[in-house]
Every structure is written in structure tokens, then in C-alpha cells.
Design a protein around this motif. Structure first.
Motif, PDB file in Angstrom:
ATOM      1  N   ASP A   4     -21.622  -4.440 -63.717  1.00 18.81           N
ATOM      2  CA  ASP A   4     -22.286  -3.138 -63.833  1.00 18.81           C
ATOM      3  C   ASP A   4     -23.325  -3.173 -64.954  1.00 18.81           C
ATOM      4  O   ASP A   4     -22.974  -3.294 -66.126  1.00 18.81           O
ATOM      5  CB  ASP A   4     -21.236  -2.061 -64.117  1.00 18.81           C
ATOM      6  CG  ASP A   4     -21.822  -0.674 -64.232  1.00 18.81           C
ATOM      7  OD1 ASP A   4     -23.032  -0.508 -64.016  1.00 18.81           O
ATOM      8  OD2 ASP A   4     -21.059   0.250 -64.550  1.00 18.81           O
ATOM      9  N   PHE A   5     -24.604  -3.095 -64.571  1.00 15.14           N
ATOM     10  CA  PHE A   5     -25.713  -3.072 -65.520  1.00 15.14           C
ATOM     11  C   PHE A   5     -26.391  -1.702 -65.513  1.00 15.14           C
ATOM     12  O   PHE A   5     -27.599  -1.605 -65.662  1.00 15.14           O
ATOM     13  CB  PHE A   5     -26.734  -4.162 -65.175  1.00 15.14           C
ATOM     14  CG  PHE A   5     -26.227  -5.553 -65.405  1.00 15.14           C
ATOM     15  CD1 PHE A   5     -26.288  -6.125 -66.670  1.00 15.14           C
ATOM     16  CD2 PHE A   5     -25.690  -6.289 -64.372  1.00 15.14           C
ATOM     17  CE1 PHE A   5     -25.821  -7.415 -66.890  1.00 15.14           C
ATOM     18  CE2 PHE A   5     -25.221  -7.575 -64.573  1.00 15.14           C
ATOM     19  CZ  PHE A   5     -25.279  -8.142 -65.837  1.00 15.14           C
ATOM     20  N   GLU A   6     -25.634  -0.644 -65.329  1.00 13.55           N
ATOM     21  CA  GLU A   6     -26.190   0.708 -65.304  1.00 13.55           C
ATOM     22  C   GLU A   6     -26.670   1.153 -66.677  1.00 13.55           C
ATOM     23  O   GLU A   6     -27.323   2.175 -66.805  1.00 13.55           O
ATOM     24  CB  GLU A   6     -25.161   1.699 -64.761  1.00 13.55           C
ATOM     25  CG  GLU A   6     -24.827   1.507 -63.302  1.00 13.55           C
ATOM     26  CD  GLU A   6     -26.013   1.694 -62.375  1.00 13.55           C
ATOM     27  OE1 GLU A   6     -26.882   2.536 -62.650  1.00 13.55           O
ATOM     28  OE2 GLU A   6     -26.078   0.977 -61.357  1.00 13.55           O
ATOM     29  N   ASN A   7     -26.382   0.375 -67.722  1.00 19.55           N
ATOM     30  CA  ASN A   7     -26.837   0.707 -69.071  1.00 19.55           C
ATOM     31  C   ASN A   7     -28.294   0.318 -69.298  1.00 19.55           C
ATOM     32  O   ASN A   7     -28.833   0.573 -70.362  1.00 19.55           O
ATOM     33  CB  ASN A   7     -25.944   0.020 -70.113  1.00 19.55           C
ATOM     34  CG  ASN A   7     -25.844  -1.491 -69.922  1.00 19.55           C
ATOM     35  OD1 ASN A   7     -26.028  -2.007 -68.831  1.00 19.55           O
ATOM     36  ND2 ASN A   7     -25.521  -2.203 -70.985  1.00 19.55           N
ATOM     37  N   ARG A   8     -28.923  -0.249 -68.315  1.00 23.84           N
ATOM     38  CA  ARG A   8     -30.332  -0.629 -68.431  1.00 23.84           C
ATOM     39  C   ARG A   8     -31.230   0.511 -67.973  1.00 23.84           C
ATOM     40  O   ARG A   8     -30.795   1.450 -67.320  1.00 23.84           O
ATOM     41  CB  ARG A   8     -30.604  -1.863 -67.576  1.00 23.84           C
ATOM     42  CG  ARG A   8     -29.758  -3.044 -68.015  1.00 23.84           C
ATOM     43  CD  ARG A   8     -30.569  -4.262 -68.104  1.00 23.84           C
ATOM     44  NE  ARG A   8     -29.779  -5.346 -68.667  1.00 23.84           N
ATOM     45  CZ  ARG A   8     -29.857  -6.575 -68.258  1.00 23.84           C
ATOM     46  NH1 ARG A   8     -30.666  -6.892 -67.281  1.00 23.84           N
ATOM     47  NH2 ARG A   8     -29.146  -7.512 -68.841  1.00 23.84           N
ATOM     48  N   LYS A   9     -32.508   0.385 -68.293  1.00 18.86           N
ATOM     49  CA  LYS A   9     -33.475   1.427 -67.926  1.00 18.86           C
ATOM     50  C   LYS A   9     -33.509   1.622 -66.403  1.00 18.86           C
ATOM     51  O   LYS A   9     -33.540   2.737 -65.914  1.00 18.86           O
ATOM     52  CB  LYS A   9     -34.857   1.039 -68.442  1.00 18.86           C
ATOM     53  CG  LYS A   9     -35.825   2.182 -68.496  1.00 18.86           C
ATOM     54  CD  LYS A   9     -37.097   1.784 -69.186  1.00 18.86           C
ATOM     55  CE  LYS A   9     -37.335   2.747 -70.321  1.00 18.86           C
ATOM     56  NZ  LYS A   9     -38.533   2.464 -71.062  1.00 18.86           N
ATOM     57  N   PHE A  10     -33.526   0.530 -65.638  1.00 21.01           N
ATOM     58  CA  PHE A  10     -33.474   0.581 -64.170  1.00 21.01           C
ATOM     59  C   PHE A  10     -32.121  -0.020 -63.780  1.00 21.01           C
ATOM     60  O   PHE A  10     -32.007  -1.209 -63.497  1.00 21.01           O
ATOM     61  CB  PHE A  10     -34.643  -0.207 -63.574  1.00 21.01           C
ATOM     62  CG  PHE A  10     -34.802  -0.018 -62.090  1.00 21.01           C
ATOM     63  CD1 PHE A  10     -35.263   1.183 -61.576  1.00 21.01           C
ATOM     64  CD2 PHE A  10     -34.475  -1.028 -61.210  1.00 21.01           C
ATOM     65  CE1 PHE A  10     -35.402   1.369 -60.209  1.00 21.01           C
ATOM     66  CE2 PHE A  10     -34.617  -0.868 -59.844  1.00 21.01           C
ATOM     67  CZ  PHE A  10     -35.082   0.342 -59.352  1.00 21.01           C
ATOM     68  N   GLY A  11     -31.090   0.827 -63.777  1.00 20.33           N
ATOM     69  CA  GLY A  11     -29.719   0.377 -63.601  1.00 20.33           C
ATOM     70  C   GLY A  11     -29.437  -0.256 -62.248  1.00 20.33           C
ATOM     71  O   GLY A  11     -30.041   0.105 -61.240  1.00 20.33           O
ATOM     72  N   TYR A  12     -28.502  -1.188 -62.251  1.00 19.22           N
ATOM     73  CA  TYR A  12     -28.099  -1.864 -61.020  1.00 19.22           C
ATOM     74  C   TYR A  12     -26.694  -2.431 -61.168  1.00 19.22           C
ATOM     75  O   TYR A  12     -26.154  -2.529 -62.277  1.00 19.22           O
ATOM     76  CB  TYR A  12     -29.080  -2.978 -60.649  1.00 19.22           C
ATOM     77  CG  TYR A  12     -29.143  -4.115 -61.647  1.00 19.22           C
ATOM     78  CD1 TYR A  12     -28.350  -5.241 -61.493  1.00 19.22           C
ATOM     79  CD2 TYR A  12     -29.998  -4.065 -62.747  1.00 19.22           C
ATOM     80  CE1 TYR A  12     -28.403  -6.291 -62.405  1.00 19.22           C
ATOM     81  CE2 TYR A  12     -30.065  -5.093 -63.652  1.00 19.22           C
ATOM     82  CZ  TYR A  12     -29.267  -6.206 -63.484  1.00 19.22           C
ATOM     83  OH  TYR A  12     -29.316  -7.236 -64.395  1.00 19.22           O
TER      84      TYR A  12
END
Length: 185
Positions: free
Chosen positions: A69-77
């Protein structure tokens, strides 16, 4: 002299308090991210079996051994580095199955990027083979601009891209490089 010292002391305390007050800022997001590297996922899921519903009806079921889970990024994915099986259900509960070696799900756009040995099999026994395929969850649409092989009931078609609804009712192989009739044994 006593009044002067009290005056200086009082103004000094006020100046110090004002300095502290105006130097404070809301660091809540920074505090939440302490210990989370920007290159690391904020969560790791094992043996995921996620269902997407619409009006109480299951429209998609995503299964993967590992999800990052990389939802902490500006464009989460979310990323599925060990492969994915995606079942998509129509209004009649007919299933289209998608299998891939790797997948990325972009939450902001509801786009699924499937990569590596992608196979799509519809309930009508049509099949698609590709190295990369995108699935737009909002439009329920499959597409790619990379080489594909599409097998329908009557034909095997090779081309340089593919565009279709999830059920292959509007399937189109782009820039056809080969068309072969399928013979029943």
C-alpha cells in the motif's frame, strides 16, 4: 527602579511567549510519517481477497498473495508484486477472469495496470493474451497498445493492441497482423 525591572521582565516574558506561539505549526502529518520512509509502503497485506461492490452486488474480486500500500504518496497506488487474479462479474453474475504476474491499482483513477503473462478469459470462452493490459474500473473497459493474441469462438487474431468492454462484446484487435480460423476437432 523596581517598576522598570518589572516592566522589562514582563515584556521579556511576553516576547518569549509570542515567539513560541508564532513558531509553532501543525506538524501532525510529519508526526504520522515518522518512521515511514517515502520509498517504503505504508502497509503490507498478505493473502488479499478484496471484493468491490456496487448496490450490494459484487462486481469485482481481487486476489493476490501480497499487496503493498503506497497510498501515502501524492498519487497513491497499491502494488501486487507476486501476481493477481481478478474476477469481474456482469449484471447476470457471469465471470470474466484476469490473471497477471504483476499489477498496480491507482486509487485516484480506478485504473488497474496488469503486466506480465496477462490472460483474460470471458464467460463466453473468449481469451486474450498480452504482456500488459489496463482495466478501467469506472468504465469497465480493457485496453492496451502492446501486441496481443485474441481467441474467440471462431478466430485467433493477432494484433498490436486491444480495446474492449469487460465481456468482449465490443472487442477490437488493433492493427491486425494475423487472422486464423479456429477449427473444432
Amino acid at each position: 527602579m523596581i517598576i522598570n525591572k518589572q516592566y522589562i521582565f514582563k515584556n521579556g516574558v511576553i516576547a518569549l511567549a509570542m515567539t513560541l506561539f508564532f513558531s509553532c505549526k501543525n506538524n501532525f502529518q510529519e508526526i504520522k510519517n515518522i518512521g515511514v520512509s517515502e520509498n517504503e509502503p505504508q502497509g503490507v497485506g498478505i493473502d488479499i481477497n478484496a471484493k468491490r461492490t456496487d448496490s450490494g452486488r459484487v462486481v469485482a474480486n481481487l486476489m493476490t498473495p501480497k499487496m503493498l500500500d503506497f497510498e501515502n504518496r501524492k498519487f497513491g497506488y497499491s502494488e501486487c508484486p507476486q501476481g493477481v487474479v481478478l474476477d469481474i462479474f456482469d449484471e447476470n453474475n457471469q465471470k470474466t477472469r484476469v490473471i497477471a504476474d504483476y499489477a498496480i491499482i491507482y486509487s485516484a483513477t480506478d485504473l488497474v495496470d496488469l503486466q506480465g503473462n496477462v490472460i483474460v478469459a470471458s464467460s463466453e470462452k473468449d481469451s486474450l493474451f498480452a504482456e500488459q493490459l489496463y482495466f478501467d474500473q469506472n468504465k469497465q473497459w480493457l485496453f492496451t497498445n502492446l501486441p496481443v493474441t485474441y481467441k474467440s469462438k471462431d478466430y485467433l487474431t493477432k494484433g498490436s493492441g486491444f480495446d474492449s468492454d469487460r465481456d468482449f462484446k465490443k472487442a477490437e484487435v488493433l492493427e491486425i497482423s494475423g487472422l486464423f480460423a479456429v477449427q473444432e476437432d
